[in-house]
Scaffold this motif. Structure first.
Motif, PDB file in Angstrom:
ATOM      1  N   LYS A 149      15.668   3.462  20.210  1.00  0.00           N
ATOM      2  CA  LYS A 149      16.106   3.451  21.536  1.00  0.00           C
ATOM      3  C   LYS A 149      15.452   4.397  22.406  1.00  0.00           C
ATOM      4  O   LYS A 149      15.229   4.089  23.880  1.00  0.00           O
ATOM      5  N   ASN A 150      14.704   5.392  21.863  1.00  0.00           N
ATOM      6  CA  ASN A 150      14.062   6.380  22.931  1.00  0.00           C
ATOM      7  C   ASN A 150      12.327   5.754  22.795  1.00  0.00           C
ATOM      8  O   ASN A 150      11.592   6.625  23.146  1.00  0.00           O
ATOM      9  N   LYS A 313       6.456  10.731  18.823  1.00  0.00           N
ATOM     10  CA  LYS A 313       5.798  10.388  20.242  1.00  0.00           C
ATOM     11  C   LYS A 313       4.622   9.817  20.148  1.00  0.00           C
ATOM     12  O   LYS A 313       3.515  10.468  20.914  1.00  0.00           O
TER      13      LYS A 313
END
Ligand code: NDP
Ligand code: ZN
Length: 349
Positions: A149-150, A313
């Motif tokens: 989702k991120n 990330k």
């Protein structure tokens, strides 16, 4: 009933793509329907549509870095519900029962993997699988990847081929702290190889033929960038690396690059040029390097790289493009102008 689809297809080996309306197989009990939002442009798409890897059945819609939203699910589907973010990489099916499939290495299926595009089979309405430069895709749920989702859909797309293709051999070689890792060819695959190896703690040496990539490559975390405008530039690094991966998509002097690795180190070839790659026998044998090839990654490993990149990330460097410019985009990839992955906005299809 069959699913109507609109995409961009090659009609012959010229490599030019144009609009193509076609049908996909119905959404079966174990299938999901994905509304495609973004689709990465892999150099493999170009090799394939041009027939460099063998004759193709045309029209052929390429694309195997597919990210979108689930809009329908079959009655047995457990992993997805309508509205979920889903991705599809290079494969859409395999036998499921051979040793490779049981080990989660569907790309080495003994019965032959059904690739996302270009696999001929009467199971598909056009007689061949059609890929992701399109507005939708039907796929069995076990070959669809959950996009965290991120992570944005456009960032997820390149990880589904370029990401897993480099992650898989890097993990197999246990790349990490204290290791000197070389990456040759800094395009879609190469730039992700750098980011992944850096994230694992390796010291990365990038070998590029393009001078104006140097600053970017340093930002990706490489310790040193070597501009190989002449093979003699490799001499200073002979026998210094623990591991090296090459994504170079053309025939090149393999032995000159292999010589960069220490004896007993590993060298992985992932670039898949049309012709053969040449090497000097004596240089090759004297290197005592373990040479291996590697084909994409299995479904569990593809899920792993998506989750790993979301957690850490790690994002690809992308340029969003309009499908109408696809022929120009292909030329730019061939001219080494990609910085570093073109991603098609499926709204423009
Ligand atoms: P890109 O074109 O994005 O990157 C390739 C890079 O190689 C270029 O950016 C360039 O880097 C270098 N390069 C290109 N042309 C030349 C040349 N003539 N001489 C020397 N270097 C060159 O391609 P991708 O990353 O999408 O794919 C790379 C290769 O990997 C392709 O052959 C592709 O088919 C293959 N592939 C293999 C997979 C597998 O499973 N094994 C899966 C996916 C792709 P620089 O400017 O830094 O020199
Ligand atoms: Zn690819």
């Amino acid at each position: 009933f069959r699913v109507r689809s609109k995409g961009y297809a090659a009609r012959d080996s010229s490599g030019n793509l144009g609009v193509y309306e076609f049908e996909r197989q119905p959404v079966g009990d174990n299938d999901i329907l994905i509304e495609i939002k973004f689709s990465g442009v892999c150099h493999s798409d170009i090799h394939t549509v041009k027939g460099e890897w063998g004759d193709q059945k045309y029209p052929l819609v390429p694309g195997h870095e597919i990210a979108g939203i689930v809009t329908a699910v079959g009655k047995n589907v457990k992993k997805f519900k309508v509205g979920d973010h889903a991705g599809v990489g290079c494969m859409v099916d395999s036998c499921g029962s051979c040793k490779s499939c049981k080990d989660g290495l569907q790309q080495y299926c003994e019965k032959g993997t059904t690739m996302t595009y270009g696999t001929k089979s009467e199971k598909y309405p056009t007689g061949v699988t059609q890929g992701g430069y399109a507005n939708n895709l039907v796929v069995t749920e076990s070959f669809a990847i959950k996009i965290p989702k991120n992570m944005s859909l456009q960032d997820a797309a390149p990880l589904l081929c370029a990401g897993v293709t480099t992650y898989s051999p890097l993990m197999k070689a246990d790349v990490g702290k204290g290791m000197k890792v070389g990456v040759a060819g800094i395009g879609g695959l190469g730039h992700l190889a750098i980011k992944i190896a850096v994230s694992k703690g390796a010291e990365v040496y990038a070998f590029t033929t393009t001078n104006d990539k140097v600053d970017d490559i340093k930002k990706f975390g490489a310790k040193e960038v070597i501009v190989v405008d002449d093979l003699s530039k490799l001499d200073a690094h002979k026998g210094t690396l623990d591991y090296m991966i090459s994504t170079i998509p053309v025939s090149y002097d393999l032995s000159a690059y292999i010589a960069l690795v220490k004896p007993n180190g590993n060298y992985t070839q992932v670039g898949l040029p049309a012709g053969n790659i040449s090497f000097n026998n004596f240089a090759f044998i004297s290197s005592r390097v373990n040479f291996n090839g590697s084909l994409i990654g299995g479904i569990p490993e593809t899920q792993e790289i998506l989750d790993y990149c979301a957690q850490n990330k790690i994002y690809p460097e992308i340029q969003i493009v309009d499908i109408k410019d696809i022929n120009d985009v292909y030329d730019k990839v061939l001219q080494k102008k990609a910085r570093y992955r073109y991603v098609i906005d499926a709204k423009t299809i």
